[in-house]
Every structure is written in C-alpha cells, then in structure tokens.
Design a protein around this motif. Structure first.
Motif, mmCIF file in Angstrom:
data_model
loop_
_atom_site.group_PDB
_atom_site.id
_atom_site.type_symbol
_atom_site.label_atom_id
_atom_site.label_comp_id
_atom_site.label_asym_id
_atom_site.label_seq_id
_atom_site.Cartn_x
_atom_site.Cartn_y
_atom_site.Cartn_z
ATOM 1 N N THR A 1 0.785 -1.253 -0.060
ATOM 2 C CA THR A 1 0.050 0.109 0.014
ATOM 3 C C THR A 1 0.745 1.278 -0.072
ATOM 4 O O THR A 1 0.495 2.238 -0.491
ATOM 5 N N ALA A 2 2.040 1.170 0.575
ATOM 6 C CA ALA A 2 2.928 2.270 0.552
ATOM 7 C C ALA A 2 3.223 2.647 -0.683
ATOM 8 O O ALA A 2 4.005 3.764 -1.356
ATOM 9 N N SER A 3 3.632 1.482 -1.698
ATOM 10 C CA SER A 3 3.841 1.957 -3.155
ATOM 11 C C SER A 3 3.001 2.234 -4.090
ATOM 12 O O SER A 3 3.347 2.632 -5.250
ATOM 13 N N GLU A 4 1.818 2.277 -3.642
ATOM 14 C CA GLU A 4 0.558 2.836 -4.530
ATOM 15 C C GLU A 4 0.621 4.083 -4.557
ATOM 16 O O GLU A 4 0.376 4.740 -3.593
ATOM 17 N N ARG A 5 0.304 4.882 -5.453
ATOM 18 C CA ARG A 5 0.278 6.371 -5.576
ATOM 19 C C ARG A 5 -0.665 6.842 -4.886
ATOM 20 O O ARG A 5 -0.881 8.125 -4.269
ATOM 21 N N ASP B 1 13.477 -10.914 5.747
ATOM 22 C CA ASP B 1 13.993 -11.828 4.366
ATOM 23 C C ASP B 1 13.612 -10.771 3.159
ATOM 24 O O ASP B 1 12.374 -10.309 3.236
ATOM 25 N N VAL B 2 14.770 -10.542 2.443
ATOM 26 C CA VAL B 2 14.428 -9.486 1.408
ATOM 27 C C VAL B 2 13.530 -10.044 0.323
ATOM 28 O O VAL B 2 13.846 -11.298 -0.247
ATOM 29 N N ILE B 3 12.744 -9.110 -0.393
ATOM 30 C CA ILE B 3 11.683 -9.654 -1.313
ATOM 31 C C ILE B 3 12.365 -8.979 -2.656
ATOM 32 O O ILE B 3 12.443 -7.741 -2.745
ATOM 33 N N SER B 4 12.611 -9.761 -3.707
ATOM 34 C CA SER B 4 12.826 -9.310 -4.930
ATOM 35 C C SER B 4 12.137 -9.877 -6.016
ATOM 36 O O SER B 4 11.347 -10.805 -5.735
ATOM 37 N N GLY B 5 12.275 -9.310 -7.325
ATOM 38 C CA GLY B 5 11.892 -9.681 -8.458
ATOM 39 C C GLY B 5 10.095 -9.499 -8.584
ATOM 40 O O GLY B 5 9.331 -10.107 -9.234
ATOM 41 N N LEU B 6 9.728 -8.353 -7.576
ATOM 42 C CA LEU B 6 8.282 -8.136 -7.827
ATOM 43 C C LEU B 6 8.021 -7.496 -9.389
ATOM 44 O O LEU B 6 8.611 -6.766 -9.797
ATOM 45 N N PRO B 7 6.841 -8.101 -9.891
ATOM 46 C CA PRO B 7 6.587 -7.688 -11.205
ATOM 47 C C PRO B 7 5.618 -6.517 -11.207
ATOM 48 O O PRO B 7 5.253 -5.839 -10.128
ATOM 49 N N GLU B 8 5.513 -5.570 -12.363
ATOM 50 C CA GLU B 8 4.964 -4.382 -12.523
ATOM 51 C C GLU B 8 3.298 -4.981 -12.621
ATOM 52 O O GLU B 8 3.002 -6.187 -13.134
ATOM 53 N N SER B 9 2.597 -4.077 -11.923
ATOM 54 C CA SER B 9 0.935 -4.409 -12.221
ATOM 55 C C SER B 9 0.625 -4.315 -13.499
ATOM 56 O O SER B 9 1.250 -3.558 -14.529
ATOM 57 N N SER B 10 -0.458 -4.811 -13.962
ATOM 58 C CA SER B 10 -1.108 -4.783 -15.390
ATOM 59 C C SER B 10 -2.557 -4.996 -15.093
ATOM 60 O O SER B 10 -3.324 -4.933 -13.935
ATOM 61 N N ASP C 1 3.589 -18.226 -13.543
ATOM 62 C CA ASP C 1 4.670 -17.360 -14.383
ATOM 63 C C ASP C 1 5.070 -16.211 -13.799
ATOM 64 O O ASP C 1 6.332 -15.994 -13.890
ATOM 65 N N LEU C 2 4.385 -15.610 -12.993
ATOM 66 C CA LEU C 2 4.706 -14.642 -12.474
ATOM 67 C C LEU C 2 5.719 -14.678 -11.196
ATOM 68 O O LEU C 2 6.555 -14.066 -10.837
ATOM 69 N N ILE C 3 5.100 -15.758 -10.399
ATOM 70 C CA ILE C 3 5.824 -16.224 -9.434
ATOM 71 C C ILE C 3 7.257 -16.688 -9.647
ATOM 72 O O ILE C 3 8.130 -16.346 -8.588
#
Length: 424
Positions: free
Chosen positions: A37-41, A349-358, A401-403
């Motif tokens: 929620t912090a990342s949503e404009r 634990d650091v989270i990486s590889g989060l895809p862009e929303s569509s 596929d996104l995971i």
C-alpha cells in the motif's frame, strides 16, 4: 473525498486498491498498511492502530467513510466507537461481530434460528472435552472459541489428533483463567466441498458478492495444517445457481433476520463458509464478520462496479437499490508465505523480483514492510499474486509464471491453487 481502510493485510491492500479507482477521490488512507500500500500512488499509509486515535484522525481529515478489514478491531468495538462519534464506518458492531469472535455464540445462534450447521458441544473443562471426543469418535473437528486468525481449527482424523488439539487449546486447570482461549467447540465432521459465500449487509438488505473458494491447508493436495488461506479463485464452480439460492434462503437471510430479531442488527461484510454436500445441501462451517483473505483479492479483481457506491448504499441502508457488476473472467490468487508459516514465521527476508502491475495482474502485499530501502517479509502470508484471465487454467498459468521471478529466502507456496475447479 478521503477514505480510510483499517488493516495491514492482503485483503486491505485489495480493498484500498479497488477504492482508489473511485472517480474524484482525493486519497485512500490505510492504517497501518504495508509495503504494497505504501508503493501505490493513490494510497497513503498512516501509522495509527489505536481505535480512539483512528477516530480522531477520521474526524480531523473529514474522512467520508471508514472500512474495517480485519476481525480484531471489529471484536474490540471500533464500529461502536465511530458511530458514537457520528463517523461513517462499514462493519458490524462488537455485539454483532460475536458471530466470528465466539464460535460458541455463533453455534448457539444457528441452533436457535434453525440455520443448518454441524452438531456441536462446547467445553471449558479438559476432562469433559476428552470424554466427549471418545464418545463421538473420529474424524471430528476441534475449534478454539475465540479469534485465531483462521488457524484455530483442527480437523482431527484420529482420536489422538483430537486429544492433542484439546490439550493445545485448553489450559490445564492449574493455569486457571489466565490462559486463553478458555473454551473449545467440538463439532461433527462434515463431508463435502467448502466454498466462501460473502455478502454485504445493511441491517436488513443483502447484496451477494461473487462466489469464491480458498485453499486452507499449507500443502499441495490439501495436505498439512490449516492456515489463514494459501490461495483462492473466483467464481467457484461448486456454487451453482441452485447452491447460491439455497445458501441465501437457508443461511444468509435467516442469519440477517435472526440477528435483527435478537436485537443485534448486522451491518458489514458477512462471510459464510459453506460445506456443500454431493446432493447440493449446504451447511454453515463458520461465520466471519469481514471479507475473507485471500478471497478478497480475486473478488476485487473481478468487481466492475464502483465499490464506494456499494458501500455508501450499505451504510445508508439502501442495498436493495443497487447491484454489483462482475467481470465474466476468472480471477485467481496464489499466496507466497514466509519460512516456518503457519508456525512462527521468519521475518526480515528481502523480497526481490516483484513484477509490475497490469490490467490483468496485481501483487497484493500482506506481511511486508520497508526496511533500509528494501521490501522485506514481516508476517506469515507475505504476498498474493493475483491474475485475471478467460478461464481458470490460463489464470493459474499466468499467476505461476509471475511467481517464477519473485524471490525471498524460505518462500513457500502451493502449486495447485484452483485444482478443485479444474478437476470439475
């Protein structure tokens, strides 16, 4: 116009995300929110959890409407507090929320109003509970009476498992009233297929939401212990038009009328966990007094109506004047959980590889937070990768596929979300 969503999970992220699509909206505050929620404009996290402070904030900011996500604030009476101060809020009162906060209250209510559910007995004494289980045999279901974040249920397939569950949920006599929960509800084991039936209620009128089905157990093939939910999809094919009509007629409407007759009119989201028999019969497994998580994520992906319009009608007692429109496509969400979940989850634990929303995919956050400029795990269920497609198989493939690109140490998830519907 400003809105406030209370909570920090995936359900609240999905609610706030959908509400942010309201035309002319100024801001959706999320309290306390998460890294998603912090990342949503259009969203803004506020680090407030105290009910009085939240009411002060809603008054100072002239918040148009507050929506409560999780069960704990409802059980604590946040709706009572806001209403006493003349603030608009959607959710059940403390008294009505007992449908979820006390399994014993819910079971006695259902028995009193002839709402179909499993046979049950309630115990606070270990010895009596053990004796009852020996008398009834296994399989049998043991439930903690109070709130347990979706994990206070043991489906005991053997007497040994049942006795272990009782010992875990009930304190020894020597601990007395200091330990909680103080009671267990023991129920007959129901055969069938579970589905989630969620509606909006304004005290009298009911607006059904899209059907959904979640996956409670941690492992593929519905193996391992229960969790808060490892994934969900909508619609649920097992909820046929006939089952839908029966659930409304035999469970939902009698519940709303019964609560009003008992002097505790129900407003808010009402979630009935259904057990659907092979003959199409329906019984109530449990009530939740809020949207399900992770069911909310696919349901919000499919909702085409303006959510605020539906909520405004609900608060005004006019749900009979509005309908909800749904995308005909299928939505599916897969939960990515932290190491050790559903036990004590590992965090940080650091989270990486989060895809862009569509337009047809969104990653909703739950147990995540920002730390030193990175997004890290901060709870048991961390993310819900949710997709929308023409059919369930395509939605399933898109999600997995996104995971593939997402990573955090200890990440665990089921690889068969949607298997029941696909097998049908």
């Amino acid at each position: 116009m400003k809105l406030l969503v209370i909570g920090s999970g995936g359900r609240e992220h999905a609610l706030a995300w959908r509400l942010a699509k309201t035309h002319g909206l100024q801001k959706v505050f999320v309290a306390p929110g998460n890294a998603g929620t912090a990342s949503e404009r259009e969203l803004e996290n506020i680090n407030i959890t105290d009910p009085e402070a939240l009411a002060d904030f809603a008054a100072e900011q002239k918040v148009h409407l507050t929506v409560v996500g999780p069960e704990a604030p409802l059980a604590a009476g946040i709706v009572n507090l806001f209403r006493a101060r003349g603030l608009k809020i959607f959710g059940p009162t403390r008294e009505a929320a007992q449908l979820e906060s006390s399994k014993d209250f819910a079971k006695r209510f259902m028995a009193r109003h002839n709402i179909p559910t499993a046979r049950f007995a309630t115990f606070s004494d270990r010895g009596s509970a053990h004796a009852y289980v020996d008398q009834q045999g296994a399989p049998i279901v043991i439930k903690a009476d109070g709130l347990a974040a979706g994990k206070g249920v043991v489906v005991a397939m053997s007497l040994a498992d049942a006795h272990d569950a009782i010992d875990h949920m009930l304190p020894p006599a020597s601990q007395g009233a200091a330990a909680t929960p103080a009671r267990v509800v023991i129920e007959e084991y129901l055969e069938g297929e579970e589905a989630s039936f969620i509606v909006m209620v304004d005290g009298k009128n009911v607006l059904p939401l899209a059907s959904s089905q979640d996956h409670k157990r941690i492992g593929d093939g519905d193996s391992g212990p229960n969790t808060g939910g490892m994934g969900a999809y909508s619609p649920a094919p097992v909820v046929t038009p006939e089952v839908h009509a029966r659930a409304m007629r035999e469970i939902i409407l009698p519940t709303v009328r019964g609560m009003a007759a008992d002097g505790t009119p129900y407003t808010g989201f009402l979630y009935a966990g259904l057990m659907i028999g092979r003959d199409g019969s329906v019984k109530t497994v449990e009530f939740n007094c809020r949207l399900g998580d992770p069911e909310t994520q696919p349901i919000m992906m499919r909702l085409k109506s303006d959510l605020l319009t539906l909520l405004d009608h609900a608060v005004a007692g006019r749900l009979d004047l509005v309908e909800a429109a749904w995308d005909r496509r299928v939505a599916l969400g897969v939960v990515l959980a932290a190491a050790n979940y559903p036990g004590t989850p590992r965090t940080g634990d650091v989270i990486s590889g989060l895809p862009e929303s569509s337009e047809d995919s969104h990653v909703f956050h739950a147990g995540s937070s920002e730390q030193d400029g990175q997004i890290v795990t901060s709870g048991g269920r961390v993310l819900c990768v949710t997709t929308l497609s023409d059919n369930l198989k395509r939605a399933q493939k898109h999600a997995y596929d996104l995971i593939v690109g997402i990573h955090f140490d200890g990440m665990q998830y089921r690889r068969d979300i949607g298997h029941r519907a696909i097998s049908r």
